[in-house]
Write an enzyme that holds these catalytic residues in place. Structure first.
Site, PDB file in Angstrom:
ATOM      1  N   ASP A  83       6.451 -10.209 -94.838  1.00  0.00           N
ATOM      2  CA  ASP A  83       8.111 -10.719 -94.804  1.00  0.00           C
ATOM      3  C   ASP A  83       8.295 -10.476 -96.291  1.00  0.00           C
ATOM      4  OD1 ASP A  83      10.401 -11.820 -94.685  1.00  0.00           O
ATOM      5  OD2 ASP A  83       9.781 -13.267 -93.378  1.00  0.00           O
ATOM      6  N   TYR A 175      26.245  -7.494 -96.759  1.00  0.00           N
ATOM      7  CA  TYR A 175      25.434  -6.488 -96.744  1.00  0.00           C
ATOM      8  C   TYR A 175      25.859  -5.432 -97.876  1.00  0.00           C
ATOM      9  CZ  TYR A 175      23.090  -1.753 -95.668  1.00  0.00           C
ATOM     10  OH  TYR A 175      22.565  -0.588 -95.747  1.00  0.00           O
ATOM     11  N   VAL A 208      22.709   7.373 -91.319  1.00  0.00           N
ATOM     12  CA  VAL A 208      21.486   8.199 -90.810  1.00  0.00           C
ATOM     13  C   VAL A 208      21.275   7.935 -89.314  1.00  0.00           C
ATOM     14  CG1 VAL A 208      18.895   8.607 -91.234  1.00  0.00           C
ATOM     15  CG2 VAL A 208      20.602   8.026 -93.270  1.00  0.00           C
TER      16      VAL A 208
END
Length: 268
Positions: A83, A175, A208
């Protein structure tokens, strides 16, 4: 274009593509290498006969990828479940992999998560988690490879960006904040590490067609948007991004640093 034809497009044209002799035997570390763009990057380096190590939190698909690559006759990648939000554990895993394979020549900071969210709903914990996945590990992964790259006489660091902030996408502002910061990290590190022949660049993908995108967000409206927005009318596949990463990692890109290379079919 449906999922089947998109997948078929991604399978075409793999033979006869460029080989980079300078990548054979290079030691490569990739974050988030178990699926999507990351898996394409891992497989692309392995096809160049590089020794790849990668981390991911998705154990099953990562082990399956390593098996697939080895069965195809390429060097088996080294995988560790990790992680990357836990920076001490992340850097410790990188040291262990470097001890096993040798100092890394190439670092690809690929791991990311583009979970959708509204500005009004963002909590401090959510903010910190998005940054902990998409931004913070890039710096600390780079920090972990610097000494080894110095010993090797140089290296290449490739950070994965996103066109989302270039084209002012909404729906995930934390983000886009994290991904916009990638360019600053790349340019700052390129200046600091250039004297050691360590090159640092950003590869910025467009939309993508990964399994995640296809299953969650690429609907009929999304297909229409792609057709309207890209200059090239094909579909952007993980392999297209991986090819740019290969070039920047190779000696062919010896004087390329501090730059952003956009792979998006001409959208941004």
């Amino acid at each position: 274009m449906g999922q089947q034809s998109v997948g078929q497009q991604g399978e075409q044209g793999q033979e006869g593509l460029a080989r980079f002799p300078s990548l054979a035997g290079k030691r490569v570390f990739v974050t988030g290498g178990g699926s999507g763009i990351g898996a394409a990057i891992v497989e692309a380096f392995a096809r160049q006969d590089a020794q790849v190590a990668f981390v991911d939190i998705a154990r099953d698909c990562s082990l399956a990828l390593s098996e697939k690559i080895a069965a195809a006759g390429s060097p088996r990648p080294l995988f560790r479940e990790c992680d990357i939000r836990d920076i001490p554990a992340f850097q410790r895993t990188m040291r262990e992999l470097a001890d096993e394979s040798g100092d890394f020549d190439v670092l690809v900071n690929n791991a990311g998560n583009d979970q959708r969210h509204k500005p009004e709903e963002v909590t401090l914990d959510f903010w910190n988690n998005v940054i902990a996945i998409n931004q913070r590990p890039m710096f600390f992964a780079a920090q972990a490879v610097i000494d080894g790259m110095k010993r090797r006489g140089g290296g290449s660091i490739v950070n994965l960006g996103s066109t989302s902030w270039h084209i002012a996408n909404g729906g995930y502002p934390v983000y886009t904040t994290a991904k916009a910061a990638v360019s600053g990290l790349t340019r700052g590190l390129a200046r600091d590490l250039g004297p050691y022949n360590i090159r640092v660049n950003t590869v910025t993908p467009g939309w993508v067609m990964t399994e995640r995108q296809l299953s969650m967000w690429v609907d009929a409206e999304g297909e229409k948007l792609i057709d309207q927005s890209q200059c090239l009318k094909g579909r952007l596949m993980p392999e297209h991004v991986a090819r740019m990463v290969l070039f920047l990692a190779s000696d062919d890109a010896a004087m390329c640093t501090a730059q952003e290379y956009i792979v998006d079919g001409g959208w941004a």
